[in-house]
Design an enzyme around this catalytic site. Structure first.
Site, PDB file in Angstrom:
ATOM      1  CG  HIS A  72      -1.831  -0.981   1.252  1.00 53.41           C
ATOM      2  ND1 HIS A  72      -3.156  -1.040   0.692  1.00 53.41           N
ATOM      3  CD2 HIS A  72      -1.731  -2.337   1.680  1.00 53.41           C
ATOM      4  CE1 HIS A  72      -3.807  -2.176   0.894  1.00 53.41           C
ATOM      5  NE2 HIS A  72      -2.894  -2.918   1.535  1.00 53.41           N
ATOM      6  CG  ASN A 145      -7.985  -4.316   1.023  1.00 48.99           C
ATOM      7  OD1 ASN A 145      -7.128  -3.400   1.577  1.00 48.99           O
ATOM      8  ND2 ASN A 145      -7.517  -5.570   0.990  1.00 48.99           N
TER       9      ASN A 145
HETATM   10 FE1  HDD Z   1      -2.311  -4.832   5.374  1.00 49.78          FE
HETATM   11  C1  HDD Z   1      -0.906  -1.727   5.018  1.00 49.78           C
HETATM   12  C2  HDD Z   1      -5.424  -3.446   4.317  1.00 49.78           C
HETATM   13  C3  HDD Z   1      -3.840  -8.001   5.592  1.00 49.78           C
HETATM   14  C4  HDD Z   1       0.359  -5.893   7.222  1.00 49.78           C
HETATM   15  N1  HDD Z   1      -3.177  -3.062   4.881  1.00 49.78           N
HETATM   16  C5  HDD Z   1      -2.190  -1.902   4.688  1.00 49.78           C
HETATM   17  C6  HDD Z   1      -3.163  -0.743   4.378  1.00 49.78           C
HETATM   18  C7  HDD Z   1      -4.194  -1.228   4.024  1.00 49.78           C
HETATM   19  C8  HDD Z   1      -4.105  -2.655   4.458  1.00 49.78           C
HETATM   20  C9  HDD Z   1      -5.571  -0.774   3.698  1.00 49.78           C
HETATM   21  C10 HDD Z   1      -2.702   0.635   4.081  1.00 49.78           C
HETATM   22  C11 HDD Z   1      -2.659   1.687   5.268  1.00 49.78           C
HETATM   23  C12 HDD Z   1      -2.655   2.972   5.009  1.00 49.78           C
HETATM   24  O1  HDD Z   1      -3.202   3.784   4.054  1.00 49.78           O
HETATM   25  O2  HDD Z   1      -1.300   3.289   5.603  1.00 49.78           O
HETATM   26  N2  HDD Z   1      -4.209  -5.487   4.985  1.00 49.78           N
HETATM   27  C13 HDD Z   1      -5.270  -4.774   4.634  1.00 49.78           C
HETATM   28  C14 HDD Z   1      -6.403  -5.698   4.747  1.00 49.78           C
HETATM   29  C15 HDD Z   1      -5.806  -7.081   4.989  1.00 49.78           C
HETATM   30  C16 HDD Z   1      -4.433  -6.774   5.313  1.00 49.78           C
HETATM   31  C17 HDD Z   1      -7.652  -5.299   4.289  1.00 49.78           C
HETATM   32  C18 HDD Z   1      -6.548  -8.322   5.186  1.00 49.78           C
HETATM   33  C19 HDD Z   1      -8.011  -8.493   5.294  1.00 49.78           C
HETATM   34  N3  HDD Z   1      -1.824  -6.580   6.175  1.00 49.78           N
HETATM   35  C20 HDD Z   1      -2.350  -7.893   6.210  1.00 49.78           C
HETATM   36  C21 HDD Z   1      -1.621  -8.685   6.860  1.00 49.78           C
HETATM   37  C22 HDD Z   1      -0.516  -8.175   7.405  1.00 49.78           C
HETATM   38  C23 HDD Z   1      -0.606  -6.917   6.746  1.00 49.78           C
HETATM   39  C24 HDD Z   1      -2.092 -10.278   7.077  1.00 49.78           C
HETATM   40  C25 HDD Z   1       0.455  -8.814   8.281  1.00 49.78           C
HETATM   41  C26 HDD Z   1       0.456  -9.829   8.875  1.00 49.78           C
HETATM   42  N4  HDD Z   1      -0.458  -3.870   6.200  1.00 49.78           N
HETATM   43  C27 HDD Z   1       0.492  -4.479   6.813  1.00 49.78           C
HETATM   44  C28 HDD Z   1       1.546  -3.771   7.116  1.00 49.78           C
HETATM   45  C29 HDD Z   1       1.104  -2.363   6.326  1.00 49.78           C
HETATM   46  C30 HDD Z   1      -0.078  -2.676   5.827  1.00 49.78           C
HETATM   47  C31 HDD Z   1       2.933  -4.524   6.641  1.00 49.78           C
HETATM   48  C32 HDD Z   1       2.247  -1.674   5.126  1.00 49.78           C
HETATM   49  C33 HDD Z   1       2.259  -0.416   5.868  1.00 49.78           C
HETATM   50  C34 HDD Z   1       1.527  -0.216   7.079  1.00 49.78           C
HETATM   51  O3  HDD Z   1       0.955  -1.583   7.321  1.00 49.78           O
HETATM   52  O4  HDD Z   1       1.206   0.851   7.701  1.00 49.78           O
HETATM   53  O5  HDD Z   1       1.850  -3.598   8.256  1.00 49.78           O
END
Ligand code: HDD
Length: 697
Positions: A72, A145
């Site tokens: 993202h 999402n």
């Molecule tokens: Fe995630 C970012 C949505 C599963 C780990 N995720 C991130 C963002 C969104 C989502 C919208 C961007 C937030 C922003 O605008 O800063 N992610 C989802 C959805 C998931 C999902 C809807 C499943 C239902 N994500 C998911 C899992 C993991 C992560 C299973 C890790 C175990 N996601 C992250 C992250 C991020 C992220 C690595 C990257 C940047 C951040 O968090 O701030 O931690």
């Protein structure tokens, strides 16, 4: 409106980022006399090390970038507010739902998943839909999402998924795209991904606008009321403008014409006062109901059909203010699924469990330490009082000598407030410690089939085309074959059409873990089609091109211009070049855009002018034909006034077959205004899918 704006944070004394400040200073507040020349020993001599002004400026510049989000990375955001329709205290004591009409400020960031920070907006991908509620009981982040399910069931697989999706590590390609071997290798070996694949390959993967897509919290959450009673819940955002998408050929061309397409669209709509709005609906259900479902509500690859648990509308969200600074707000905002407030709690979804850890953890690297909650966009409106101290980039200046609890020296402060503070729902658990998953998690295809069967014919064709395109980019034949064998379990028709498009035979179906799954409660769900939310029938913010050349019949265009603008559309004069043109009666028309800098893919509809000289000149321009051909094949609305119909003829567009060529309108110049209602209706339909299969013969 009471509070629709997060108040500016009070800056530390002496730190001012005032754009109107008149005097240029160093970061130490020393006024600068010369911002052009470094300090030198003689005009042609070496620069001097003592030039602290030069060194400070360059040092700061050298450190301007922070790590981008691992997923993202590319996003756009806006401020706004959430307004509760009514009190929801029966189910939850969460502050935003405490009373009818209550306003809670929000900050919302939309994003693509795979691409890097500078990648295109129109990649085929899921879109992030992350909402930060600045509630008076603390910040609540609903990090969702535009798709209600996810690729995997357990957070343990997230790094693998992302490594497979991101550019391949040896050569760093492809950027912002899933059409490559490692992604399809992984998902074809993980049948639990199939349901989400159907959504991403559908038109949901290429939205027309962030303002025109749904949002989903995805997981099952808990609502807890003041009596400590709990129900399960899923969160849904529905856009008032309806759900609309691009077509693939259009998305690819927009990526070149305007890689910031979605960012610009959101920004311009808000700047012009067209505030996007969503309704929040909840699917509320009990644990007993959940147990009776044919699927497991803790499995994030499954949704709950709206026909099984209908939505309860609980409020609306309006985005009404663009960020003042992209880096300070959109880039530094830190959404964390761990940020919940009293009245909201987690379920045992194993994907959610990993997320509760991951987001806080990633911000520590991304934002340089554990004090990211002090960055203004992340700071809660509720006051922070605790004994946490120090760390990198600490801004707060706590006074006194007490930073522990219990204490007597500060009268025990800060005090615990007992029952009204956050309390985890006391779920009773009598279980073994195991690695594994519950039985219903092993069923992977029933809802993928439900999704496919619930689409309109045009949507199905787009899904087939998307699988064909993506798999055609896969180099290893065995991966294509394995994916096809998985698709056979979704729909034989789907697999056969994709296979035909790849010049392959349909392989045998992939073996399933559960051969005889429980019968689904719902086999067709109209709510899963994009057509379920057509919007309000209006054309507000729709982009309409009026082609101009010298010699156009101006009066007819001008009358339409006024009607369309009054209806909220954004009408652009588009010429073979930008600048001044003269109408047939000497009128002066300023073209703000040219067909070269703004091709047809950037518009929702086009009006072709009357005026023989103008039409002749436009007909001789290659851009005109490309403009019209694209608009035709992408199902857009075209209106030709008078002699303008010759341009349709020259582009090979058959305007006689109204049944197959819906959305192509002809009118005499004198009747331009009378045609406006039909034109508006055609534009509001978004797209005329009967003709988006290919270019005119
Ligand atoms: Fe995630 C970012 C949505 C599963 C780990 N995720 C991130 C963002 C969104 C989502 C919208 C961007 C937030 C922003 O605008 O800063 N992610 C989802 C959805 C998931 C999902 C809807 C499943 C239902 N994500 C998911 C899992 C993991 C992560 C299973 C890790 C175990 N996601 C992250 C992250 C991020 C992220 C690595 C990257 C940047 C951040 O968090 O701030 O931690």
């Amino acid at each position: 409106m009471a509070r629709n704006k997060k108040p500016a944070q009070s800056p530390q004394a002496g730190i001012s980022a005032d754009a109107n400040a008149t005097t240029l200073t160093t970061n130490q507040g020393v006024r600068i006399e010369d911002n052009q020349n470094s300090l030198k020993a003689g005009l042609r001599g070496p620069s001097l090390l003592e030039d602290f002004i030069l060194r400070e400026k360059i040092t700061h510049f050298d450190h301007e970038r922070i790590p981008e989000r691992i997923v993202h990375a590319r996003g756009s955001a806006a401020h706004g507010y959430f307004e509760a329709y009514d009190t929801l205290t029966q189910y939850t004591r969460a502050a935003p739902f405490a009373e009818k009409g209550k306003i809670t400020p929000v900050f919302v960031r939309f994003s693509t998943v795979a691409g890097e920070r500078g990648s295109k907006d129109t990649a085929r991908d899921a879109r992030g839909f992350a909402v930060k509620f600045y509630s008076d009981e603390g910040n609540w982040d609903l990090v969702g999402n535009n798709i209600p399910v996810f690729f995997i069931q357990d957070a343990m697989k997230f790094p693998d998924l992302v490594h497979a999706l991101k550019p391949e590590p040896h050569h760093g390609m492809p950027q912002a795209g899933s059409a490559h071997d490692t992604f399809w290798d992984f998902v074809s070996l993980m049948p639990e991904s199939t349901h989400m694949l159907m959504w991403v390959m559908s038109d949901r993967g290429i939205p027309r606008s962030y303002r025109m897509m749904q949002g989903f919290g995805v997981h099952t959450f808990r609502l807890v009321n003041a009596q400590g009673e709990s129900v399960f819940c899923k969160f849904h955002w529905k856009p008032l403008l309806g759900t609309h998408s691009l077509v693939w050929d259009e998305a690819v061309k927009i990526a070149g014409a305007d890689p910031d397409f979605h960012r610009r669209d959101l920004w311009e709509a808000i700047e012009s006062g067209e505030f996007p709005e969503w309704e929040l609906g909840l699917q509320i259900f009990t644990e007993e109901q959940a147990e009776s479902f044919s699927f497991d509500v803790l499995d994030a690859t499954k949704l709950i059909p709206e026909e099984l648990v209908p939505l309860t509308p609980v409020g609306r969200m309006v985005l009404n203010r663009n960020p003042d600074n992209f880096f300070a707000e959109t880039e530094q905002v830190a959404f964390c699924t761990a940020h919940i407030i009293p009245g909201i709690d987690f379920s045992n979804d194993p994907l959610l469990a990993g997320r509760i850890h991951s987001y806080v953890d990633t911000q520590i690297t991304r934002l340089g330490g554990a004090n990211f909650h002090e960055i203004p966009v992340n700071a809660p409106l509720a006051s922070i009082q605790n004994n946490q101290r120090d760390g990198m980039h600490r801004q707060a200046v706590p006074s006194g000598r007490i930073a522990y609890e219990p204490n007597s020296l500060a009268g025990g402060c800060p005090l615990l407030i007992g029952a009204s503070g956050f309390e985890s729902f006391p779920e009773v658990l009598e279980v073994d410690k195991v690695r594994g998953k519950p039985e219903k998690f092993f069923e992977h295809y029933v809802q993928a089939t439900l999704f496919f069967d619930s689409q309109t014919a045009a949507e199905k064709e787009h899904i087939i085309a998307a699988f064909r395109f993506e798999l055609s980019k896969v180099g290893v034949r065995a991966i294509r074959e394995r994916m096809l064998s998985s698709l056979v379990n979704v729909s034989v028709q789907l697999a056969a059409k994709v296979a035909a498009g790849l010049g392959m035979e349909v392989p045998a179906a992939m073996s399933k873990v559960i051969a005889d799954p429980p019968l689904p409660e719902v086999t067709v769900s109209p709510a899963l089609s994009l057509m379920a939310l057509p919007g309000d029938g209006g054309i507000r913010t729709r982009q309409i091109a009026m082609l101009v050349e010298s010699g156009v019949q101006h009066a007819s265009l001008a009358s339409l211009y006024d009607i369309l603008t009054d209806a909220g559309a954004v009408v652009h004069w588009v010429g073979p070049r930008v600048g001044l043109f003269t109408g047939s009666c000497g009128e002066k028309i300023q073209a703000g855009k040219s067909m070269e800098n703004s091709p047809g893919v950037l518009f929702d509809a086009v009006v072709l002018p009357d005026g023989c000289d103008a039409v002749q000149a436009l007909a001789g321009n290659d851009h005109t034909m490309e403009f019209l051909t694209d608009m035709f094949r992408h199902g857009k609305t075209l209106l030709a006034l008078g002699a303008g119909r010759k341009l349709l003829d020259m582009a090979g567009i058959d305007h006689s077959l109204q049944e197959t060529n819906k959305g192509i309108l002809l009118a005499k110049s004198a009747k331009a205004a009378e045609t406006a209602p039909a034109f508006i209706e055609a534009v509001a339909a978004h797209r005329h899918s009967s003709r988006n299969s290919g270019p005119p013969a």
